[in-house]
Design an enzyme around this catalytic site. Sequence first.
Site, PDB file in Angstrom:
ATOM      1  N   HIS A   1       0.937  -0.621 -10.367  1.00  0.00           N
ATOM      2  CA  HIS A   1      -0.180  -1.169  -9.424  1.00  0.00           C
ATOM      3  C   HIS A   1      -0.681  -2.320  -9.721  1.00  0.00           C
ATOM      4  O   HIS A   1      -1.775  -2.730 -10.136  1.00  0.00           O
ATOM      5  CB  HIS A   1      -1.470  -0.435  -9.108  1.00  0.00           C
ATOM      6  CG  HIS A   1      -1.558  -1.015  -7.473  1.00  0.00           C
ATOM      7  ND1 HIS A   1      -2.962   0.004  -6.653  1.00  0.00           N
ATOM      8  CD2 HIS A   1      -1.998  -2.585  -6.811  1.00  0.00           C
ATOM      9  CE1 HIS A   1      -2.797  -1.482  -6.129  1.00  0.00           C
ATOM     10  NE2 HIS A   1      -2.198  -2.717  -5.837  1.00  0.00           N
TER      11      HIS A   1
ATOM     12  N   ARG B   1       0.530  -0.822  -0.084  1.00  0.00           N
ATOM     13  CA  ARG B   1      -0.081   0.048  -0.159  1.00  0.00           C
ATOM     14  C   ARG B   1       0.785   1.725   0.276  1.00  0.00           C
ATOM     15  O   ARG B   1       1.500   1.088   0.878  1.00  0.00           O
ATOM     16  CB  ARG B   1      -0.893   0.114   0.933  1.00  0.00           C
ATOM     17  CG  ARG B   1      -2.412  -0.801   1.233  1.00  0.00           C
ATOM     18  CD  ARG B   1      -3.231  -0.888   0.293  1.00  0.00           C
ATOM     19  NE  ARG B   1      -3.950  -1.905  -0.236  1.00  0.00           N
ATOM     20  CZ  ARG B   1      -3.806  -2.692  -0.832  1.00  0.00           C
ATOM     21  NH1 ARG B   1      -3.007  -2.344  -1.895  1.00  0.00           N
ATOM     22  NH2 ARG B   1      -4.482  -3.511  -0.874  1.00  0.00           N
TER      23      ARG B   1
ATOM     24  N   GLU C   1      -3.159   7.850  -5.328  1.00  0.00           N
ATOM     25  CA  GLU C   1      -2.961   6.691  -6.347  1.00  0.00           C
ATOM     26  C   GLU C   1      -4.206   6.214  -6.613  1.00  0.00           C
ATOM     27  O   GLU C   1      -4.750   6.476  -8.003  1.00  0.00           O
ATOM     28  CB  GLU C   1      -1.603   5.471  -6.781  1.00  0.00           C
ATOM     29  CG  GLU C   1      -3.053   4.107  -5.814  1.00  0.00           C
ATOM     30  CD  GLU C   1      -2.009   2.886  -5.841  1.00  0.00           C
ATOM     31  OE1 GLU C   1      -2.807   1.988  -6.277  1.00  0.00           O
ATOM     32  OE2 GLU C   1      -1.138   3.318  -5.433  1.00  0.00           O
TER      33      GLU C   1
ATOM     34  N   ASP D   1       5.256  -0.571  -7.143  1.00  0.00           N
ATOM     35  CA  ASP D   1       4.216  -0.919  -7.332  1.00  0.00           C
ATOM     36  C   ASP D   1       3.298   0.211  -7.289  1.00  0.00           C
ATOM     37  O   ASP D   1       2.123  -0.388  -7.671  1.00  0.00           O
ATOM     38  CB  ASP D   1       3.793  -2.030  -7.607  1.00  0.00           C
ATOM     39  CG  ASP D   1       2.931  -2.493  -8.149  1.00  0.00           C
ATOM     40  OD1 ASP D   1       3.416  -1.899  -9.613  1.00  0.00           O
ATOM     41  OD2 ASP D   1       1.894  -3.285  -7.941  1.00  0.00           O
TER      42      ASP D   1
END
Length: 330
Positions: A294, A233, A262, A257
């Site tokens: 992600h 996260r 986001e 990632d």
Amino acid sequence: MMKIFFYALREFDELPYCEELKQETGIDFDWAAAYPSMENADLAAGCDAVSFTPCAMPEKLMQKFKDLGVKYLTCRSIGYDHVDLNVAAKLGLRVSNISYTPNGVANYAIMLMLMSLRRMNHIMKRAELQDYSLKGKIGRDISDCTVGVIGTGSIGTTVVRHLSGFGCRILAYDLYPNEEAAKYAEYVDLDDLLAQSDAVTLHTNATKDNYHLINEQTLAKMKDEAVIVNTARGKLIDSKALIQALKSGKIGAAALDVVENENGLYYYNHMGDVMDQDQLAILRSFPNVIVSPHTAFYTRRDVRQMVEGIFQSVQCFQQGIENPHEVKIK
């Protein structure tokens, strides 16, 4: 017949699985490619559940779904921090997430770690310009490193187990250690893990207690030139503090990632847009930083399991049996 409305459904990968599962379960569905909003909430009228990937889910939108007769908010993700569980409970909306095999995310995290230790991002960018010289490209072998794994749930434990094949020393930190991870890793406190690890990988959910777990103070405790990997996260890392640590050389590399703020960024096509993402722009400019959008979860097997988890949740809710995917206030 029960019915689910899928928001942000991808026609090119998720839709075929929805069609299969409709036939298997007898649960109907409709869908839209757009994310849920006040403008398109009415699309869910007559549906028992709505499903969505991580996105903004304000109280007024949850209230709107409630007014339309929706009873279940089903997250097509492991993470559910975009849904305020207290608001959902107040409105009488039940919330669920999904689970999928941990191999995809675990192996992706290890891939990012290997790429960071071997400076692959920098090597590939220089190769694109036909610079095949060696200066500035020397890396580190993971087998000679100590790797710290923060969070040993299913994904973290899989990372630990898979890393054991590389011959590296493995440290682990978790509030609730488990026997499987302990077969391959030594559990230590967080300060010891940070101080001893050449690479640190994060595998814990985002909570109020671990917000900015990696911050100015914890970064200072880390080994010089350590590598940080985050496939969990974005809220776990203070981006501003990480940028300063990368600038100073304290941190040798980062592979992210996920990033802060986001929602509304990833899974959208922003080509040509002027973005209000200053910290992301800085991170992407560094040759020792890998930013992927992600996608650690994104395998064929995981995508099917994500869609399957939604139909399973609605089945459980419908039948009044225990739902292993239901998320409740702790």
